[in-house]
Design a protein around this motif. Structure first.
Motif, PDB file in Angstrom:
ATOM      1  N   LEU A 120       0.906  -1.195  -0.063  1.00  0.00           N
ATOM      2  CA  LEU A 120      -0.124  -0.024  -0.040  1.00  0.00           C
ATOM      3  C   LEU A 120       0.989   1.254   0.075  1.00  0.00           C
ATOM      4  O   LEU A 120       0.116   2.447   0.012  1.00  0.00           O
ATOM      5  CB  LEU A 120      -0.956   0.060   1.260  1.00  0.00           C
ATOM      6  N   SER A 121       2.360   1.103  -0.195  1.00  0.00           N
ATOM      7  CA  SER A 121       3.007   2.573  -0.136  1.00  0.00           C
ATOM      8  C   SER A 121       3.006   3.074  -1.509  1.00  0.00           C
ATOM      9  O   SER A 121       2.818   2.643  -2.462  1.00  0.00           O
ATOM     10  CB  SER A 121       4.623   1.822   0.290  1.00  0.00           C
ATOM     11  N   TRP A 131      -2.406   0.061  -5.812  1.00  0.00           N
ATOM     12  CA  TRP A 131      -3.703   0.684  -5.018  1.00  0.00           C
ATOM     13  C   TRP A 131      -4.686   1.200  -6.084  1.00  0.00           C
ATOM     14  O   TRP A 131      -5.768   0.876  -5.866  1.00  0.00           O
ATOM     15  CB  TRP A 131      -3.243   2.096  -4.517  1.00  0.00           C
ATOM     16  N   ARG A 146      -5.055   6.876   0.206  1.00  0.00           N
ATOM     17  CA  ARG A 146      -4.260   5.611   0.437  1.00  0.00           C
ATOM     18  C   ARG A 146      -3.063   6.043   1.447  1.00  0.00           C
ATOM     19  O   ARG A 146      -2.765   5.034   2.414  1.00  0.00           O
ATOM     20  CB  ARG A 146      -3.401   5.358  -1.013  1.00  0.00           C
ATOM     21  N   ASP A 147      -2.441   7.184   1.433  1.00  0.00           N
ATOM     22  CA  ASP A 147      -1.625   7.312   2.366  1.00  0.00           C
ATOM     23  C   ASP A 147      -1.888   7.383   3.984  1.00  0.00           C
ATOM     24  O   ASP A 147      -0.894   7.072   4.815  1.00  0.00           O
ATOM     25  CB  ASP A 147      -0.828   8.868   1.978  1.00  0.00           C
ATOM     26  N   TYR A 150      -2.122   3.703   4.817  1.00  0.00           N
ATOM     27  CA  TYR A 150      -0.579   3.098   4.913  1.00  0.00           C
ATOM     28  C   TYR A 150      -0.161   3.623   6.243  1.00  0.00           C
ATOM     29  O   TYR A 150       0.578   2.874   6.797  1.00  0.00           O
ATOM     30  CB  TYR A 150       0.144   3.665   3.743  1.00  0.00           C
ATOM     31  N   THR A 154       1.358   1.026   8.858  1.00  0.00           N
ATOM     32  CA  THR A 154       2.790   0.894   9.248  1.00  0.00           C
ATOM     33  C   THR A 154       2.698   1.123  10.768  1.00  0.00           C
ATOM     34  O   THR A 154       3.774   0.410  11.422  1.00  0.00           O
ATOM     35  CB  THR A 154       3.358   2.180   8.636  1.00  0.00           C
TER      36      THR A 154
END
Length: 221
Positions: A120-121, A131, A146-147, A150, A154
């Motif tokens: 997902l990075s 993604w 997305r970020d 992520y 993380t």
């Protein structure tokens, strides 16, 4: 005050490990002992929800990618970066040491939580390759960026690794961590999130921290 810890604790659990708790307890060995055992208790209380999250995440991503590439061993054709390919190869070698025939399901189970989250990075074009065309659909109840997702995952990789490797987690904002686990589970499967919530004892363990650290009740795990 280190010499006030039980001799068996110093011998069996090691001073280097316990020293971090002594430091957190400002040199009070008795408080450090209680903090150590509460850390074990809260780690065990987080295990169940982390278990559900890790399995649900890897199964959702694997299913989406297998469908997109038309094969269960999608990693053989997907544009993984060098690190991703290395992790797949490491997982294959690990499986090969105990299995005569390796199936895609074996490899999926062997790949780490960190591997799945890395998909997902933004790095190596994963946002474009994975993604946008595929993996956003693995989170049917998420509408955000997305970020942000992520970053949340993380932080949970770090938490999961500390729990699984018996490291201190007492210093973390554990209520926020737990909220993040529940929230991301809900993005994947509201049904699993609800089922997990009915069995989850983390809220009680967190609420009982002060009692354990004061000696009002013994820790349990």
């Amino acid at each position: 005050m280190t010499n006030r810890l039980p001799a068996w604790m110093l011998r069996d659990l090691s001073l280097p490990r316990l020293r971090r708790y002594i430091r957190a307890a400002h040199g009070d060995a008795r408080a450090a002992e209680r903090l150590y055992w509460w850390n074990v208790e809260v780690s065990s209380a987080l295990f169940g929800s982390l278990h559900c999250l890790e399995l649900a995440l890897r199964n959702a991503l694997h299913t989406a990618l297998a469908r997109h590439y038309g094969r269960p061993d999608w990693w053989t054709v997907a544009p993984l970066n060098d690190r991703g390919q290395r992790l797949v190869n490491d997982a294959r070698r690990s499986c090969g040491r105990r299995l005569r025939r390796i199936t895609p399901d074996d490899l999926v189970a062997e790949l780490s939580f960190g591997f799945w989250v890395s998909l997902l990075s933004h790095g190596s074009g994963y946002d474009r390759h994975f993604w946008v065309p595929v993996l956003h659909a693995a989170f049917p109840h998420y509408q955000g960026r997305r970020d942000r997702l992520y970053r949340e995952l993380t932080s949970l990789v770090l938490l999961r690794n500390r729990v699984m490797h018996h490291e201190p987690v007492h210093h973390r904002h554990l209520a926020a961590d737990h909220d993040t686990i529940c929230r991301v589970l809900g993005y994947l499967s509201p049904e699993l999130a609800e089922e997990t919530r009915t069995m989850d004892r983390f809220p009680d363990v967190l609420a009982g921290r002060a009692d354990v650290l004061s000696g009002a009740r013994p820790p349990r795990f």
